[in-house]
Design an enzyme around this catalytic site. Structure first.
Site, PDB file in Angstrom:
ATOM      1  N   GLY A  72       0.982  -1.105   0.006  1.00 39.04           N
ATOM      2  CA  GLY A  72      -0.035  -0.247  -0.127  1.00 39.04           C
ATOM      3  C   GLY A  72       0.984   1.151  -0.049  1.00 39.04           C
ATOM      4  O   GLY A  72       0.596   2.263  -0.750  1.00 39.04           O
ATOM      5  N   ARG A 100      -8.163  -1.710  -1.755  1.00 36.25           N
ATOM      6  CA  ARG A 100      -7.885  -0.802  -0.466  1.00 36.25           C
ATOM      7  C   ARG A 100      -8.274   0.786  -0.678  1.00 36.25           C
ATOM      8  O   ARG A 100      -7.913   1.048  -2.033  1.00 36.25           O
ATOM      9  CB  ARG A 100      -6.470  -0.986  -0.034  1.00 36.25           C
ATOM     10  CG  ARG A 100      -6.218  -2.410   0.704  1.00 36.25           C
ATOM     11  CD  ARG A 100      -4.817  -2.662   1.066  1.00 36.25           C
ATOM     12  NE  ARG A 100      -4.417  -1.852   2.330  1.00 36.25           N
ATOM     13  CZ  ARG A 100      -3.206  -1.878   2.579  1.00 36.25           C
ATOM     14  NH1 ARG A 100      -2.258  -2.649   2.540  1.00 36.25           N
ATOM     15  NH2 ARG A 100      -2.871  -1.133   3.942  1.00 36.25           N
ATOM     16  N   SER A 170      -2.556   7.845  12.791  1.00 32.87           N
ATOM     17  CA  SER A 170      -1.114   7.458  12.361  1.00 32.87           C
ATOM     18  C   SER A 170      -0.031   8.550  12.058  1.00 32.87           C
ATOM     19  O   SER A 170       0.650   8.275  11.047  1.00 32.87           O
ATOM     20  CB  SER A 170      -1.187   6.682  11.060  1.00 32.87           C
ATOM     21  OG  SER A 170      -1.975   5.337  11.603  1.00 32.87           O
ATOM     22  N   ASP A 290      -1.407  -0.903  13.590  1.00 35.29           N
ATOM     23  CA  ASP A 290      -0.485  -2.420  13.330  1.00 35.29           C
ATOM     24  C   ASP A 290      -0.334  -2.846  14.516  1.00 35.29           C
ATOM     25  O   ASP A 290       0.060  -3.995  14.104  1.00 35.29           O
ATOM     26  CB  ASP A 290       0.668  -1.849  12.511  1.00 35.29           C
ATOM     27  CG  ASP A 290       0.506  -1.565  10.910  1.00 35.29           C
ATOM     28  OD1 ASP A 290      -0.629  -1.720  10.372  1.00 35.29           O
ATOM     29  OD2 ASP A 290       1.353  -0.911  10.143  1.00 35.29           O
TER      30      ASP A 290
END
Length: 413
Positions: A72, A100, A170, A290
């Site tokens: 990605g 995605r 993030s 993650d």
């Protein structure tokens, strides 16, 4: 049931996130930059090979084939860059990558002069010269959209702004991008405007090559060894990590302490000790999605429930991770409830011993590693189907698992 002997130590592999950024900046700069990255992966190689193809391609109508595999980062970082360079990029995604999300980056690039085939197209073709200006990106979808723009916009003639609206999730990853860009001579300036973050990028900048770039250690993959130290019978020390890293997943240390675990931080490494009487927590996945496979696994040993919230983005990873995490841990004997945007581990307020069994990786590297570490606390063997998924980010994972003497209860199928 296999456990490490006293004093086991493992060195962190190079950060996949840092390596992506280093190879992109070095390729744009040209010249000769020695990138010190002792171990690569399929994702890192995808970016390195795509940048080599992109920067060495001739400007013609045929375009340049960019094989981004399942990465990605590679797709989202290079999509704006193709427009900034005025190239015709033919992106070849694999696996779930074509599914995605690309919005709203997709729409913002088209507003500024690019022509891109419909989302989900294989291959995905992008062409047209990207124009400078304001790019509005909601902060709760993917920080990779912001990083992709950060690589591209300094190359345009005019000044640009990235307006990140709402909660910037993030954000540590965009901080990594800004740090790497600075090393290669690129300037950008942040300011707040109410709830929004504005990143100002002057145009007509030039990337400058650096003589040497050292890729830092990977906190995301090291989190699995910290979990093994907490869950097993002996401590595990991880070396080669930077406590000052912008990587968000260094948050794993605070999580382990909140669960009741013991950590020792020294110059030579970070040690996590076996934990007893662990207690559940509420964990917001917004900044560190993650980490959720590791957090969920550790939570199976807590005496009170753990609730993972704000995790809807996990459904669009290499697998639907809320589903694959809950399904894998339940198959091994854990009590996990899957919610629309999160998980509850030990939702019935009881800790049950993990039994073992055969599980699949869902072709997801982090699920494969989670199941492997889970095997050290299972009564029976764990059979893992699709173990090769670790090659996406950590090809030497099973070699290191064996070095730590943690593979005795695992069967790769």
């Amino acid at each position: 049931m296999s456990k490490p002997t006293e004093g086991k130590t493992i060195r962190a592999i190079p950060s996949k996130s840092d390596a992506h950024r280093a190879y992109i900046c070095a390729a744009i700069a040209g010249g000769e930059t020695a990138i010190n990255c002792s171990e690569t992966s399929l994702d890192i190689e995808a970016t390195r090979e795509c940048m080599e193809a992109l920067m060495n391609s001739k400007e013609d109508r045929a375009g340049v084939d960019l094989y981004c595999r399942e990465s990605g980062s590679t797709l989202r970082f290079l999509l704006p860059l193709v427009g900034a360079l005025g190239k015709r990029g033919i992106f070849h995604p694999m696996g779930r990558l074509s599914k995605r999300p690309l919005s709203p980056l997709y729409e913002e690039l088209q507003k500024k002069g690019m022509i891109i085939s419909a989302p989900g197209s294989v291959p995905l073709i992008a062409e047209g010269k990207l124009q400078s200006g304001d790019f509005v990106i909601p902060g709760n979808i993917s920080s990779q959209f912001v990083s992709g723009l950060l690589f591209a916009l300094p190359l345009l003639e005019g000044d640009s702004r990235i307006i990140v609206t709402g909660d910037f999730q993030s954000r540590g990853y965009s901080n990594m991008t800004l740090r790497t860009l600075e090393e290669f001579g690129i300037r950008a300036y942040e300011e707040k405007d109410g709830d929004n973050l504005i990143i100002n990028i002057p145009g007509s900048q030039k990337y400058n090559s650096v003589k040497e770039y050292n890729v830092e250690g990977d906190w995301s993959n090291s989190a699995f060894w910290f979990a093994a130290g907490l869950l097993g019978d002996s401590p595990i020390k991880v070396t080669g990590l930077d406590m000052n890293s912008p990587q968000g997943d260094k948050e794993i240390l605070r999580v382990i302490q909140d669960l009741g675990g013991k950590i020792q931080v020294e110059d030579e490494g970070i040690t996590v000790y076996p934990g007893k009487n662990l207690k559940g927590i509420t964990f917001d996945a917004g900044q560190t999605p993650d980490m959720i496979p590791v957090v969920a696994l550790m939570a199976t040993r807590c005496k009170t429930p753990t609730r993972i919230v704000n995790a809807l983005r996990l459904r669009t990873k290499e697998s639907d991770r809320l589903h694959s995490i809950s399904g894998t841990l339940r198959a091994l004997g854990a009590d996990v409830e899957e919610l629309e945007e999160g998980l509850i581990i030990n939702s019935k307020r009881k800790v049950e011993a993990l039994k073992g069994g055969t599980v699949e990786s869902f072709d997801d590297h982090r699920i494969a590693m989670m199941a492997s570490i889970a095997s050290i606390i299972c009564e029976g063997k764990v059979g893992l189907i699709g173990w090769e998924a670790v090659n996406k980010s950590y090809p030497s994972f099973f070699e290191h698992l064996r070095e730590l003497d943690l593979d005795g209860n695992l069967e790769r199928m």
